[in-house]
Each structure stands twice: as structure tokens, then as C-alpha cells.
Design an enzyme around this catalytic site. Structure first.
Site, PDB file in Angstrom:
ATOM      1  N   HIS A 111       5.009  -4.856  33.800  1.00  0.00           N
ATOM      2  CA  HIS A 111       5.692  -3.563  33.689  1.00  0.00           C
ATOM      3  C   HIS A 111       5.182  -2.597  34.758  1.00  0.00           C
ATOM      4  CE1 HIS A 111       7.689  -0.283  31.398  1.00  0.00           C
ATOM      5  NE2 HIS A 111       6.679   0.440  31.831  1.00  0.00           N
ATOM      6  N   GLU A 112       3.873  -2.538  34.922  1.00  0.00           N
ATOM      7  CA  GLU A 112       3.286  -1.633  35.906  1.00  0.00           C
ATOM      8  C   GLU A 112       3.617  -2.063  37.337  1.00  0.00           C
ATOM      9  OE1 GLU A 112       1.866   1.233  35.170  1.00  0.00           O
ATOM     10  OE2 GLU A 112       2.281   0.771  33.067  1.00  0.00           O
TER      11      GLU A 112
ATOM     12  N   HIS B  62       6.720  -0.265  38.347  1.00  0.00           N
ATOM     13  CA  HIS B  62       6.460   1.097  38.827  1.00  0.00           C
ATOM     14  C   HIS B  62       5.880   1.072  40.237  1.00  0.00           C
ATOM     15  CE1 HIS B  62       7.404   2.466  34.883  1.00  0.00           C
ATOM     16  NE2 HIS B  62       6.258   2.129  34.320  1.00  0.00           N
TER      17      HIS B  62
END
Length: 295
Positions: free
Chosen positions: A24-25, A28
Site C-alpha cells: 500500500h505504501e 503512495h
């Protein structure tokens, strides 16, 4: 033995949860880089810091002691920077894309997991039943309660996605109503045989069932089967949509529960509950089902 099993369950939970958060990171991180936003730190795990993995360039990569995910620290993410490369001064749409990048990466990971399972090792189901109707095609073919139908005319049943897989197996019988089919049957003693049976015509099948069995359900047979790549891509996409829809519906049910009965504890599991579920799936059904759960 129980201690070892518990330790493995905890390790699996950390690996799955931590892996999903790190991916998920990464979403980003990638989108921030695309827009030229300065990334100060990419951390695996949460502080306190264990060691610096790489410190060259403007981004520091760190390994931290709490192995439950990761984080990306952007310049100006707290809104206290006027640097043109800070997150704080970016246009709203860019900020939204950076934020949504994490969700997009999780969806991509889900597709990769589901595609891999569909391509290499889709669990196979067998249709079990608790009763054979008197005078039915099932009785004429010698089927008995406790038998398992493994295939119809050589076509096996994919266990995923559940619960539609069970209905699909029943529908396969209904779709061939009135026809002669070959059932591959596994007896209660583990022996396998082929039985020729002529199913009831459609007019009767709608009321009594095409084969004449009751209490039917699809269970895991312990077998796995792969697909060709094109079919696996389609299955992976379909399973991803189904899983995402399930999550959205779950969130809607959660909100409805909170609104309708705010005094009652919400119907969700915390970290301990999730870890228990992961352990139950792994020890009862194996690694492929655990991977499917992660997806």
C-alpha cells in the site's frame, strides 16, 4: 506443538498484514515520485528504527522494529512547507492521486494473487449431499448419501469464488436436465467411479431437482487445477471485483450497524480476531486458501 503452531500463526499474520501495508505504501511512494514530490523516508515496519538500509539520495530507507507494515514520509505532508516539491503545495488532484495510489496498489496486488491461484492452483470442489430421493435418477445410478460428485462429463468444479461456486455446481446439473451425463463419483470409502445417469427433464427438474439429491453443498476435495493464462487473467479480474465488492458491502453494513445501534459493538474483528482467522484457514485448509484470504 501448540506453541509452535501459535508462533507460526503469528508469523503468518505479521507477514500478511505487514506485506499488504508495505505494498500500500509503495503505491503512495510511486505516485509521489511521479509528481516529483520529495519523499523523505520509506520505512518497513514502524519505529523505533532498527537500521538504515540506504541513505543515498533524498530518500532514507529504514527497517524498523515493529513489523506490522510500513510508512512513507513526504516533505510537507503536515502542511508546514512552502517548498515547490512538498506535498503541502501540490494541487488537490495530485494529492488525491497520491493518496489513492495506495488503494490502487492493493487492488493490483489482489489481482496478482488471484491470477496466480487461478493460473497454477485453483482448489477443486466436490458436490456432497445428505439424501437421495426415492425413484430419482440418483437412486437409479446407485448414488448414496455421503458420496461426492467430482465432475459432470469430465467438467470439475472450481471452489472459488465462494459462495457462488456451490450454486454453479447445482446449475450445471440443472442446465443438463433431460440429458444423459457421466458423473465422476467418490464414495464414502474413497473409491472413485463413473456413473451414467439420465437426468430428469426440465419441467420436473425445476420442482424436484435434475438428479434427485438433497442437502447438496460444495466441499474442498484436496485437489488443485490450473488454467491457461488467458482464462486465469479473466478469473483473476473477476475475483478481484468480487472481493472489492464484498469489502464495499461490508463497509456499508458496518456503517448501517453503527447508525442503527451505536451502543452495540461493531461487527468487525480486531488484530487478534484476524490473526485467529488466518491461523484457522492456514491449518485447516492450507497455504493456497491463506493466500486467497490475503487477496
Amino acid at each position: 506443538m501448540a506453541i509452535i503452531q501459535g508462533a507460526i500463526t503469528i508469523a503468518l499474520f505479521i507477514l500478511i498484514l505487514g506485506g499488504l501495508v508495505v505494498i500500500h505504501e509503495v503505491g503512495h511512494f510511486v505516485m509521489a515520485r511521479v509528481f516529483g514530490i520529495r519523499v523523505l523516508e520509506f520505512g518497513i515496519g514502524f519505529p523505533p528504527k532498527a537500521r538504515v538500509l540506504r541513505a543515498k539520495g533524498e530518500t532514507v530507507y529504514t527497517l524498523n522494529w515493529l513489523p506490522i507494515g510500513g510508512f512513507v514520509r513526504l516533505d510537507g505532508e503536515d502542511g508546514d512547507s512552502d517548498d515547490p516539491r512538498s506535498f503541502a503545495v501540490q494541487r488537490l488532484w495530485k494529492k488525491l492521486v497520491v493518496l489513492v495510489g495506495g488503494v490502487a496498489m492493493n487492488l493490483l496486488l489482489a489481482f496478482v494473487i488471484f491470477f496466480g491461484i487461478a493460473w497454477l492452483a485453483t482448489p477443486q470442489g466436490g458436490l456432497t449431499f445428505s439424501e437421495v430421493q426415492a425413484g430419482s435418477p440418483a437412486e437409479a445410478a446407485g448414488l448414496e448419501a455421503g458420496d461426492t460428485i467430482l465432475a459432470i462429463d469430465g467438467e470439475t468444479f472450481d471452489l472459488f469464488p465462494s459462495p457462488d461456486a456451490g450454486r454453479a455446481a447445482i446449475a450445471a446439473l440443472r442446465d443438463t436436465a433431460g440429458q444423459a451425463v457421466t458423473l465422476t463419483v467418490e464414495g464414502a470409502d474413497g473409491s472413485t467411479r463413473d456413473e451414467e445417469v439420465t437426468l430428469r427433464p426440465a419441467a420436473v427438474a425445476d420442482e424436484k431437482g435434475a438428479l434427485g439429491i438433497r442437502g447438496a453443498q460444495l466441499v474442498f476435495t484436496g485437489e488443485y487445477q490450473g488454467r491457461d493464462i488467458v482464462s486465469a487473467i479473466g478469473a483473476g479480474a473477476a475475483w478481484t471485483v468480487a472481493a472489492f465488492t464484498l469489502i464495499l458491502n461490508g463497509l456499508a453494513d458496518l456503517l448501517a450497524s453503527i447508525v442503527s445501534n451505536p451502543a452495540q459493538a461493531p461487527p468487525v474483528s480486531g488484530p487478534v480476531g484476524i490473526a485467529v482467522q488466518v491461523g484457522d484457514v492456514f491449518w485447516q485448509l492450507g497455504p493456497i486458501f491463506t493466500l486467497y484470504l490475503a487477496g
